[in-house]
Design an enzyme around this catalytic site. Sequence first.
Site, PDB file in Angstrom:
ATOM      1  N   HIS A 219       0.825  -1.216   0.000  1.00 42.85           N
ATOM      2  CA  HIS A 219       0.000   0.000   0.000  1.00 42.85           C
ATOM      3  C   HIS A 219       0.855   1.261   0.000  1.00 42.85           C
ATOM      4  CE1 HIS A 219       0.159   0.992   4.409  1.00 42.85           C
ATOM      5  NE2 HIS A 219       0.216  -0.303   4.584  1.00 42.85           N
TER       6      HIS A 219
ATOM      7  N   GLU B 285      -4.994   1.857   2.609  1.00 42.79           N
ATOM      8  CA  GLU B 285      -4.973   0.672   3.477  1.00 42.79           C
ATOM      9  C   GLU B 285      -5.209   1.069   4.931  1.00 42.79           C
ATOM     10  OE1 GLU B 285      -3.021  -2.448   6.091  1.00 42.79           O
ATOM     11  OE2 GLU B 285      -2.632  -0.308   5.956  1.00 42.79           O
ATOM     12  N   GLU B 286      -4.626   2.199   5.319  1.00 49.04           N
ATOM     13  CA  GLU B 286      -4.637   2.586   6.736  1.00 49.04           C
ATOM     14  C   GLU B 286      -6.025   2.980   7.248  1.00 49.04           C
ATOM     15  OE1 GLU B 286      -2.289   1.938   8.579  1.00 49.04           O
ATOM     16  OE2 GLU B 286      -0.428   1.980   7.443  1.00 49.04           O
TER      17      GLU B 286
ATOM     18  N   GLU C 252       4.484  -6.061   3.286  1.00 52.04           N
ATOM     19  CA  GLU C 252       4.057  -5.099   4.293  1.00 52.04           C
ATOM     20  C   GLU C 252       5.221  -4.636   5.169  1.00 52.04           C
ATOM     21  OE1 GLU C 252       2.399  -3.080   5.806  1.00 52.04           O
ATOM     22  OE2 GLU C 252       0.279  -3.259   5.363  1.00 52.04           O
TER      23      GLU C 252
ATOM     24  N   HIS D 104       3.412   3.477  12.935  1.00 49.47           N
ATOM     25  CA  HIS D 104       2.350   4.445  13.214  1.00 49.47           C
ATOM     26  C   HIS D 104       2.802   5.541  14.187  1.00 49.47           C
ATOM     27  CE1 HIS D 104      -1.287   2.067  11.511  1.00 49.47           C
ATOM     28  NE2 HIS D 104      -0.180   1.802  10.857  1.00 49.47           N
TER      29      HIS D 104
END
Length: 354
Positions: free
Chosen positions: A64, A211-212, A234, A321
């Site tokens: 992504h 995606e997030e 990923e 994140h």
Amino acid sequence: MSQLSRIQKICDANGISGFEDEVVLAIRQEAGELGHFAEDSLRNLYLYRTENTENKPVVLLDAHTDEVGFMVKCIRDDGMLEFIPIGGWVSSNVPAHLVRVQTNLGKTIPGIVGSKPPHYQSESERKSAPDIASMYIDIGARSVEEALSMGVDIASPIIPDAVCIYNENNNLLFGKAFDCRLGCTTIIDVLEDLKGEQLQVNLVAGFASQEEVGCRGAQLTARKVKPDVAICFEGSPADDTFLPPYQQQTIVGKGPMLRFIDSKMITNPRFQQFALDIAKEFDIPVQKGVRNGGATNASALHLSEQGIPTIVIGIPVRYAHTHWGVSSLDDVQNSVRLGRAILTRLNEQIIATF
Ligand SMILES: [Zn+2]
């Protein structure tokens, strides 16, 4: 271009969910020699490998393009920007960081997530976790008009500001958006390594958006590509700094992590075993993971069409994140080797056994 400068260019690009344009452009520049591109309205980018021929099974290589960030919700009378999170954030990781606010003048300007100095905090403020709804970003504007004149408005995208740094002494990368730009660069590296080689499968890279915010782009890529199998590359959150050694399954520097399960997918055990056997045969270090949290685009892909056998090759990322992650270039390189080895072996007969 070297692998490192490719990583730096693609990770440094601005691209919160829904605003991945810069990332898509960077990938087009890096991978233009490897096939032809297509794009859809969600800004999913497709790359069809030049060497593809008719009547072969199709493998979707997924990663992504978006990253976690923020968006301006409203502007206070004093020019401070209130914002909402885009993607999953822990609120205590947000204050006192530098961000880039994307303006409607086609550039970004710096901002700081404001916080009260300890001198002014009450006892209870010092002890409690801050709440994102009460935070603001300071771009130096003193009024709504001044913020607007700087090209900032409600819905302006906000990107964590971090620039990818490489330490050649330990092969570690420090920077933002390793989840999942390292997946994007790995796919390009795999395709570059395979350039000119005849395979028994056709390859389509699907660089998926959003995606997030719930794996939205991948729902379209699966429908458009209709792959026979998919490999999801990923940036996976590392667990090596807070779990006891016997529980650690995603250690930076110990190779890509192949998960048997996460919160949204039980990995096809036959495809998973095939990939683990290949890793063993080619002497590529891998880590095996059993996760009860987390999910990837594989959650959408494996339930698409008639069911698509999907594995996840996860590159460990510490502090995912947040503004700054830590990953190993060795893990990136071993992910490239594993992806390449799997693709040179996959064929119709093997896929039929999945
Ligand atoms: Zn990700």
